[in-house]
Design an enzyme around this catalytic site. Sequence first.
Site, PDB file in Angstrom:
ATOM      1  N   ARG A 106     -44.807  14.402  -0.890  1.00 31.14           N
ATOM      2  CA  ARG A 106     -44.963  13.171  -1.679  1.00 31.14           C
ATOM      3  C   ARG A 106     -45.945  12.290  -0.927  1.00 31.14           C
ATOM      4  NH1 ARG A 106     -39.277  10.074  -0.027  1.00 31.14           N
ATOM      5  NH2 ARG A 106     -39.620  10.397   2.176  1.00 31.14           N
ATOM      6  N   GLU A 145     -42.421   3.176   1.127  1.00 23.62           N
ATOM      7  CA  GLU A 145     -42.864   3.405   2.507  1.00 23.62           C
ATOM      8  C   GLU A 145     -44.349   3.770   2.620  1.00 23.62           C
ATOM      9  OE1 GLU A 145     -40.227   6.345   4.147  1.00 23.62           O
ATOM     10  OE2 GLU A 145     -38.693   4.860   4.583  1.00 23.62           O
ATOM     11  N   GLU A 302     -32.660   1.046   2.512  1.00 25.23           N
ATOM     12  CA  GLU A 302     -32.075   2.374   2.718  1.00 25.23           C
ATOM     13  C   GLU A 302     -31.328   2.332   4.043  1.00 25.23           C
ATOM     14  OE1 GLU A 302     -34.987   5.496   2.458  1.00 25.23           O
ATOM     15  OE2 GLU A 302     -35.887   4.659   0.647  1.00 25.23           O
ATOM     16  N   TRP A 310     -33.917  17.259   6.910  1.00 21.60           N
ATOM     17  CA  TRP A 310     -34.717  18.024   5.949  1.00 21.60           C
ATOM     18  C   TRP A 310     -34.509  19.496   6.296  1.00 21.60           C
ATOM     19  CZ3 TRP A 310     -40.061  15.108   5.099  1.00 21.60           C
ATOM     20  CH2 TRP A 310     -39.808  13.871   4.509  1.00 21.60           C
TER      21      TRP A 310
HETATM   22  C1  GAL Z   1     -36.902   7.462   3.602  1.00 26.77           C
HETATM   23  C2  GAL Z   1     -37.435   7.502   2.186  1.00 26.77           C
HETATM   24  C3  GAL Z   1     -36.408   8.057   1.219  1.00 26.77           C
HETATM   25  C4  GAL Z   1     -35.829   9.312   1.777  1.00 26.77           C
HETATM   26  C5  GAL Z   1     -35.225   9.029   3.125  1.00 26.77           C
HETATM   27  C6  GAL Z   1     -34.571  10.235   3.739  1.00 26.77           C
HETATM   28  O1  GAL Z   1     -37.903   7.383   4.530  1.00 26.77           O
HETATM   29  O2  GAL Z   1     -37.844   6.247   1.743  1.00 26.77           O
HETATM   30  O3  GAL Z   1     -37.007   8.309  -0.022  1.00 26.77           O
HETATM   31  O4  GAL Z   1     -36.832  10.254   1.858  1.00 26.77           O
HETATM   32  O5  GAL Z   1     -36.220   8.594   3.985  1.00 26.77           O
HETATM   33  O6  GAL Z   1     -35.480  11.227   4.088  1.00 26.77           O
END
Ligand code: GAL
Length: 666
Positions: A106, A145, A302, A310
Amino acid sequence: MTPFRFGVDYYPEQWPRARWESDAQLMREAGFNVVRLAEFAWARLEPQEGTFDFGWLDEAMAVLERHGIAVVLGTPTASPPPWVYAQNPAMFRTGPDGVRLPYGHRRGYSPHHPEYRAHARRVVTAMATHYAVHPAVLGWQIDNEFGDRDYGPAAQEAFGRWLQARYLTLGALNSAWGTEFWSHTYSAWSQIPTPLAHAAPHNPGLGLDFARFSSAAYAEFQGEQIEILRRLAPGQKITHNLMGFSPEQLDYFELARDLDWVSWDNYPRMWWNVYAGDDPARVALSHATMRGMKRQNFWVMEQQSGPGGWQMVVPQPRPGELRLWAMQAVAHGADGIVFFRFRTARHGAEQYWHGLLEHDGRPGRRYQEVKALGEEIAPLGTRLVGSKVQAPVAMLLSYEARFALQVQQNHPSLSYAEQFGYWYRALHTRNVGVDVLEPLEDLSGYALVIAPLLHVVSPEIAHALERYVHGGGTLVLTARSGVKDFENAVVDAPLPGLLRRLCGVQVEEYDSLIGLENGVTLEHGGKALTVNIWCDVLELEGAEVLGRYAHDYYAGRAAVTRHRYGAGQTVYVGALGDLALPEALTHWLLEQCNVQPLLETPPGVEATVRSSESGAFLFVLNHTQKSQTLRLPEPWQDAWGDTLILEPYGVRVLERVGVSQGVRVG
Ligand code: GAL
C-alpha cells in the site's frame, strides 16, 4: 462538554453484513463512542472510475449510530485499487535505488503525480459530498501515515518546479548550493536530478532541499484533500494519523499546521523491538512530540490492541499492559484512544496484527481488559478532556537538522533521534515533564530548553534563542550545532556559527571518534565519563568550564561549558556519546533551573500530571512486572495517604478536584 473519545478501528467491508450488528453491540458494551472507518476501502467505495457505492458504508454507519457510536471517516487514498494503478503505473513511486514500485503492499503512489492527485481529488470529493452533513461524522482522517519519498520522474519534475518557486533563478540556486564544485552548474531546471542512491554523494544543498520538497509534497497533497473537505463538509474536523517521534522523512510540524487536531498510531511492542524490551521513555517521547505539534492534546488513532505482526507474531500484551499503554497516552495528553483493530483479520497482510477480538470473532481477554478500561475512563470523561500536561522543560525538534544529518551523518553512530532520545530519557526517568517544540516556538515560561544537534540554524532561530536566554532562560546546545546555514552550506564563521555569541565559546577544532574504540574520557563534577562519537575542542570566549577532556591530545581542554548571557545561561556540550553525559548533566541542570521532579519513582515507574482550572490528575504508571511501592508527594497525601502500592503493570489516576492551583507540576 466534550466527552473522552474511546473507540476502535473497524473494517466492516472485511466482514459479512450479518456480523455488523453484534460487532456494534460488543463495541457499545466496551464503552466505545467512536469508530474510525473506510481508510482502506477505496475499492468498495469506487469499484470503477466515477461509479460510487456508499450504500454499504451508510448502512454500517447507521448500525453504529444506533449504538451511539460516532465515526471518523478516513479518505482512502493510501491504498489505491488495482484499476487505478493499471491506468498508469507511472503514478507509483520510485525508490532511491531508481526502481519503480510494482502494485502490491500500500502507499505505493507518488504524491507528486498529477494523475494520482486527480484520482484522490475525485474520491475525496465524492465522499465529502455524500457525508457533508451526516450526524454521525465526527471528523475525517486524511490518507494513512504519510511517508516515503519518491525519486522518480514525477518527483524530478515537481522538484524542478518547487526549486524554481524557492530560488526564482538558476543563478540563485547555483550560488546557494555552490554548484561550482565538480562543475554541477545547472543551466535548466530540468537538469536537476533527484538524489538517487547510486549517484551519491550528492550536493548537500540538493539533499536538504529534496528532503524539504518531499515533505512539503505530502503537506500539499494533504492540503488538497483538506481544501475539498472544508469546502464541501464545513465544520467537520480533520486529522491525519502521524507516527510519533520516529519518522525521518516528514516535517510533522508542517503537516500538522493544516490539521484541526493531531492523532498518531501507538504500537509500543513491535516485533523489531521485542528484544530491546518495551521502553516507556521511547513511547513517552512520541506522545510529547505529538502534543507539541499544535501545543494541543491529541488522540491515539491506532492504539495497539494485541500482538502485532506481519510475517512474525509478537508476544501477547501481558494482562494489564493494554490498559497501561493506553493510560500512558492519556497521562501524556491524549483526549481520545482508538484501538487498532476491532477484530483480527482473517485475510491480507495483517492476519497476525491482532485486534481486540480473535480471528473467529470471540471477545477474549484483550477485549475484556479494554472493556474494563472503558468503564474506568468514562467517569473521568469530560473533566479529563482538555486538561493539560504542564511541562517545565522544552526540547527543540528541528526537522531541518534531522534532514541535514541524513544527508551527511558525520559519524556512523551519530543519530539525531538517538541523541534527542538520550536527553529526553534523562528527564523522563526523573519524572520531569517535557514539551517537544519547533525551534521558533515561544519559549518563555520554560525553565530549561534543550536543543540537541541544532545543526542548521537561521538568523531568526539564533535571535529567538538569544532572546530566550537573555530573558533568563537556560539553554543547552550540543556539538554539531550551528554548523550549517539554511542552504546546507557550512557557515563561513567559527563554530557554532550564529550560536557562538550565545555560547561564549569557539570550536577550535573537532575530532570525530570513528575507529577510536575506547572513546575519549572527560571529567565533569568529579566523575569520569567516556564519549565515543565526537569531541569539540573549545576555546573560551567568556564561558566557564564545566567539564574537561582527560585524554588524548586535547586533555585539559574544555569539553562542556556554561556561558552567562543576559539574565540566563547557555550550556554547550561539546562531546557526543551515549546516554551517560546527558544523564550526568541533567541532575545539575535541573538544580540550576530549580526544576523539581514531580515525584521520585523506582526505575520503570512513570508519573505525570494533567491539570485544568477544575482540578488535577496525577498518573502513576508501573511499567514493570513486579509490584512497586512509592511515596506520594505532599499535595496528594491528604486524600490518598502517603504510600502508593502499584501491582505489576498497574496504573493509578489520582484526582484532586478544584485544586489545580498550588499543585506543583514541575
Ligand atoms: C499502522 C497502520 C495500520 C496498520 C497497523 C498495523 O501503521 O496505520 O493501517 O497497518 O499499522 O500494521
